[in-house]
Design a protein around this motif. Structure first.
Motif, short mmCIF file in Angstrom:
data_model
loop_
_atom_site.label_atom_id
_atom_site.label_comp_id
_atom_site.label_asym_id
_atom_site.label_seq_id
_atom_site.Cartn_x
_atom_site.Cartn_y
_atom_site.Cartn_z
N ASP A 271 -3.27 -1.77 12.46
CA ASP A 271 -4.11 -1.93 11.33
C ASP A 271 -4.61 -3.30 11.27
O ASP A 271 -3.99 -4.12 10.90
CB ASP A 271 -3.22 -1.65 10.16
CG ASP A 271 -4.02 -1.58 8.65
OD1 ASP A 271 -5.38 -1.43 8.97
OD2 ASP A 271 -3.61 -1.06 7.83
N ASN B 1 1.43 -0.20 9.69
CA ASN B 1 0.67 -0.68 8.73
C ASN B 1 0.01 -2.11 9.00
O ASN B 1 -0.59 -2.74 8.36
CB ASN B 1 1.53 -0.82 7.39
CG ASN B 1 1.41 0.72 6.57
OD1 ASN B 1 2.35 1.12 6.89
ND2 ASN B 1 0.70 0.67 5.63
N SER C 277 -2.29 1.70 2.50
CA SER C 277 -2.33 0.30 3.20
C SER C 277 -1.11 -0.57 2.37
O SER C 277 -0.63 0.03 1.13
CB SER C 277 -3.37 -0.42 2.86
OG SER C 277 -4.39 -0.05 3.51
N HIS D 109 -2.03 -5.55 9.08
CA HIS D 109 -2.92 -5.71 7.69
C HIS D 109 -2.12 -6.54 6.84
O HIS D 109 -0.93 -6.74 6.74
CB HIS D 109 -2.90 -4.10 7.11
CG HIS D 109 -3.78 -4.20 5.84
ND1 HIS D 109 -3.41 -4.60 4.58
CD2 HIS D 109 -5.02 -3.32 5.85
CE1 HIS D 109 -4.56 -4.11 3.87
NE2 HIS D 109 -5.43 -3.53 4.72
#
Length: 488
Positions: free
Chosen positions: A69, A256, A204, A259
């Motif tokens: 991500d 995830n 997110s 990010h």
């Protein structure tokens, strides 16, 4: 007099504000996303047909799709033009013994639409999810979706066909670990879209509530301690591999990270020359090493197709590899991402190709590998990468289309990229908000100018016209049939 005018202005402004809020609230509570019953039937018919075909799984590969991500093109060795400060030895080994594509693109410059494109083989407007979505009961969802009067979908439409559903119908044991971000309620949860097993977060890691699910139930309540997120994810992935036993499996491992916000175990902090960002990537790489070791120990590594990429370019940190732009825009830095394919049984190691490709190509590639037909009631925007992965050859008639939301911003062939007249955002560090400065159409020669720094439309007027025509053709096609349904 002035006081009376000011009072009247305030009264009108408050009245308008109340009216907008009331209208937005009505829209919020009355909006309901509806699925297309005709297309749902077409989906069921297609998946039942896949089941009856009975794919030859004895020769079929196990498949692992690893999606980072916000990892940048230059963050790992597969994309960097020279060694960087972040050490990812396990990813590097996959690249050294597999195929690296240096001109691979995510389907969109932001996470939700990009993931929809990867899983469905369709550009995000086709897949019905062109915008980032938020938790359905959040203030952001209310203001960004409903207060604008938007009827945009808030989850992946149930009539879409995902890679997991195809593989499940073909006899694979399917699992997902990590970030979903395609809807937070049925019929658009991971277990609704072909995954036998799911462990991860629905959104997110900067969205609340950030909690971890095991299938349909909360396993770790919010707020999750993200220092241990990578550890939890790799444990779940290894558990899924063990659970699969001798059955062919598909694992979608969608981390995830990196990010923002970034977190790593305390003992990891400060260990990378790439700062906390590097700590996070190196910890994920350690987990990938554990996955590879498990596959090697079980004797399944040679016939496992492992694909590694990212959902878009880097955000606040990360290396875009010298390309213009970052996450959120349609310059190369926002959508050109790393790509590694490792499959010793079918792909020669140590190969590199400059053939351009896109995340929408993933589903068509798997269909060709398994000799399965594509659905005949919808357009797939991607095409199989298998010839590229096995021979490194580029398709001579290929175009890539760059969408942000529902707007087409650019189109390119193997060498040139056309960007239509549009605003380019500008701000100084002291300005809290950027604004778009209008620009005329541009043509970039990516062979001579990979950084998209110079407009060469005057030098190549024939190429400008050809790509302009393709841009207009795509716009007309999408206007006439945005979702790409085909009559049967």
């Amino acid at each position: 007099m002035i006081g009376q005018l000011l009072k009247s202005f305030v009264t009108v402004a408050l009245t308008l504000l109340i009216a907008v809020i009331g209208w937005g609230a009505y829209h919020y509570f009355s909006f309901e996303q509806r699925d297309d019953e005709t297309r749902l039937k077409g989906k069921r018919d297609y998946l039942e047909h896949i089941e009856t075909l009975g794919a030859n799984l004895n020769d079929a590969p196990d498949i692992i799709f690893i999606l980072y991500d916000d990892m940048g093109y230059g963050d790992i060795g597969a994309g960097a033009t020279r060694p960087g400060p972040i050490a990812t030895p396990h990813l590097d080994a996959l690249a050294e013994n597999g195929m690296v594509l240096s001109d691979f693109h995510s389907p969109a410059p932001t996470c939700t639409p990009s993931r929809a494109g990867y899983l469905t083989g369709r550009l995000p407007p086709r897949a019905g999810l062109p915008h980032v979505i938020f938790p359905s009961d959040s203030r952001k969802a209310f203001f960004l979706h409903t207060m604008t009067g938007s009827d945009s979908n808030i989850r992946l439409p149930a009539e879409e066909i995902t890679l997991a559903e195809v593989l499940q119908a073909a006899g694979y044991h399917t699992g997902m670990v990590g970030k979903w971000h395609l809807g937070d309620h049925s019929p658009s949860l991971p277990n609704d879209f072909g995954f036998d097993y799911y462990y991860g977060a629905l959104y997110s890691n900067d969205m609340a509530p950030f909690e971890l699910y095991r299938n349909r139930k909360i396993d770790v309540p919010a707020p999750v301690d993200q220092r241990y997120l990578s550890e939890r994810y790799i444990d779940a992935a290894l558990g899924f591999l063990e659970q699969a036993g001798a059955q062919r499996f598909f694992l979608y491992f969608a981390h995830n990270f990196p990010h923002d916000p970034l977190s790593a175990r305390n003992e990891r902090l400060g260990s990378s020359d790439g700062g906390l960002y590097g700590d996070v990537l190196e910890e994920i790489d350690e987990g990938i090493g554990a996955l590879i070791a498990a596959l090697r120990q079980s004797g399944r590594l040679d016939n496992t197709l492992i694909i590694v990429s990212s959902d878009n370019g880097p955000w606040y940190q990360g290396n875009a590899g010298g390309q213009r732009g970052r996450k959120g825009n349609t310059f190369e830095g926002g959508m050109r991402v790393p790509f590694i394919a490792h499959w010793p049984a079918a792909i020669d190691g140590g190969e590199h190709s400059t053939a351009m490709a896109m995340g929408t190509d993933l589903l068509p590639t798997v269909l060709e590998i398994l000799a399965l037909p594509a659905p005949n009631d919808r357009v797939l925007d991607g095409r199989s990468m298998l010839p590229v992965l096995q021979q490194g050859t580029a398709a001579p008639d290929r175009y890539l289309h760059y969408y942000d939301g529902e707007t087409l911003f650019a189109v390119r062939d193997q060498r040139f990229k056309y960007r239509a007249a549009a605003g380019v955002h500008y701000a100084t560090d002291q300005m809290p908000v950027a604004f778009a400065v209008s620009q005329k159409e541009w043509l970039f020669d990516l062979q001579a100018d990979p950084g998209e720094s110079y407009d060469v439309s005057a030098r190549y007027p024939e190429k400008l016209e050809k790509l302009r025509q393709e841009f207009q053709r795509k716009q007309a096609e999408m206007a006439a049939n945005k979702r790409g349904w085909v009559s049967r």
